[in-house]
Design an enzyme around this catalytic site. Structure first.
Site, mmCIF file in Angstrom:
data_model
loop_
_atom_site.group_PDB
_atom_site.id
_atom_site.type_symbol
_atom_site.label_atom_id
_atom_site.label_comp_id
_atom_site.label_asym_id
_atom_site.label_seq_id
_atom_site.Cartn_x
_atom_site.Cartn_y
_atom_site.Cartn_z
ATOM 1 N N ALA A 185 -3.682 -0.107 19.300
ATOM 2 C CA ALA A 185 -2.520 0.766 19.473
ATOM 3 C C ALA A 185 -2.622 1.529 20.782
ATOM 4 O O ALA A 185 -3.709 1.881 21.239
ATOM 5 C CB ALA A 185 -2.427 1.739 18.310
ATOM 6 N N GLU A 243 -6.230 -5.657 7.787
ATOM 7 C CA GLU A 243 -7.421 -4.887 8.148
ATOM 8 C C GLU A 243 -7.977 -4.215 6.894
ATOM 9 O O GLU A 243 -7.702 -3.045 6.629
ATOM 10 C CB GLU A 243 -7.099 -3.850 9.225
ATOM 11 C CG GLU A 243 -6.579 -4.480 10.515
ATOM 12 C CD GLU A 243 -6.277 -3.457 11.596
ATOM 13 O OE1 GLU A 243 -6.424 -2.244 11.297
ATOM 14 O OE2 GLU A 243 -5.908 -3.852 12.708
#
Length: 373
Positions: A185, A243
């Site tokens: 990110a 994840e």
């Protein structure tokens, strides 16, 4: 006595009686005159056409009106509008930036040492997390250890500074030869910058997939207020691949509801928005598997003002969180009294700039091994 004298006395008595009768008749006639005259001058008062005529309610002083015990009484609370960017339910993703600062962080290893916790560890003392997250995270790991006697868990990702997040992003772009990272990110858009998220690894294989013994954690984390933030089934919504090592704190009521209804955080935030405070009969109400009852509703922020009025229940425990988008989420713990907050007995303070520098240096060493952001 002579007859003449008796006749005279009778005449006098007759005259006297006649006089009394005449006087009585005169008095009766006078009274009747005055009564009739008074009635003739009496005028009837008509009701006003402008006043609704209702029968007068006569209150019974002995009657007692009892309040409805099931009725929630709300009162207005003025909160800072900018606090919509704070709270356990803030949505931070590729579209919604986190405006950080002043996080109440604690060192995981230092807290473990102070509390004599040795069933898990962190990379080093610079790995920090929000104070309110440390407790439920530790309780979850302790319960896991009591079941499996497995002490290999390692906190391998926790709070990150914006600068370190930028470093991770730049390194991933350079290593993969693209213009943008598809795994990391951008700085300002990572949950790790909030202090609400952490990543597991384990000391034997340096890899955590939520399988084997660890499957219990992924299946039961909602009981402690955590969600597995990114799953393969929600990849198109979250924008991140599966994840299983990445956990995010949202609080027990919300984690339970999201887990029970297979919702990711993005979906849950949208759902709550459909239950605004104004629709009192349409708040989101549910019970968890322990029988605790909850009520959740949304209040839009007044972005044109420094303050936003948030209706909250009186005399009942509640929590307010911003959603980091457009308003506030109020969680009501029905049937529970407000909690009186106490000053923590154990604290951690970052007393030098050296700690921050060490944190950035140590975190940078994990860049190559990370597969979660």
């Amino acid at each position: 006595m002579s007859k003449k004298k008796i006749s005279k006395e009778k005449s006098i008595q007759h005259a006297k009686m006649t006089t009394e009768i005449v006087i009585s008749l005169v008095l009766v006639g006078a009274c009747a005159f005055f009564i009739r005259n008074g009635l003739n001058h009496t005028k009837k008062i008509e009701p006003s056409p402008y006043v609704e005529q209702k029968a007068a309610d006569i209150e019974d002083p002995t009657a007692t009106t009892l309040p409805d015990p099931n009725q929630t009484i709300y009162e207005s609370l003025s909160v800072e509008t900018k606090s919509k960017f704070r709270g356990d339910l803030i949505l931070v993703n590729k579209e919604h930036q986190y405006f950080g600062g002043s996080e109440d962080l604690v060192s995981i290893t230092d807290m473990n040492y102070e509390n004599e916790i040795d069933c898990f560890s962190a990379v080093d003392s610079t790995y920090t997390i929000l104070r309110q997250v440390y407790g439920p995270m530790t309780k979850m790991i302790q319960d896991f250890y009591e079941l499996y006697h497995n002490d290999t868990l390692l906190i391998y990702g926790s709070y990150r500074t914006t600068d370190f997040q930028q470093e991770l992003y730049d390194n991933d772009v350079a290593n993969n030869g693209g213009e943008e990272s598809t795994r990391v990110a951008k700085a300002g858009f990572s949950e790790h910058e909030t202090g609400l998220a952490f990543d597991f690894s384990e000391t034997e294989n340096n890899d955590y997939q939520g399988t084997g013994d660890f499957e219990w954690i992924n299946a039961n984390c909602y009981k402690y207020g955590f969600i597995v933030r990114y799953t393969s089934s929600k990849e198109k919504i979250t924008g991140f691949q599966n994840e299983p090592w990445h956990f995010r704190y949202v609080g027990i009521p919300h984690a339970y509801y999201m887990d029970s209804n297979d919702l990711c955080l993005e979906e849950y935030i949208d759902l709550i928005r459909e239950h605004p405070y104004d629709k009192l009969k349409d708040h989101l109400e549910f019970s968890d598997d322990k029988g605790n009852d909850y009520e959740v509703y949304f209040v839009k922020s007044d972005d044109g003002s420094d303050k936003t009025t948030v209706p909250v229940p009186a005399g009942v425990r509640y929590e307010i969180s911003g959603n980091n988008v457009d308003g506030f989420i109020v969680t009501v713990y029905k049937g529970q009294k407000p909690i009186v907050e106490e000053t923590p007995t154990k604290t951690f303070e970052d007393t030098s700039e050296e700690n921050t520098e060490n944190s950035e240096d140590t975190d940078s060493e994990e860049t190559e091994e990370y597969n979660e952001y």
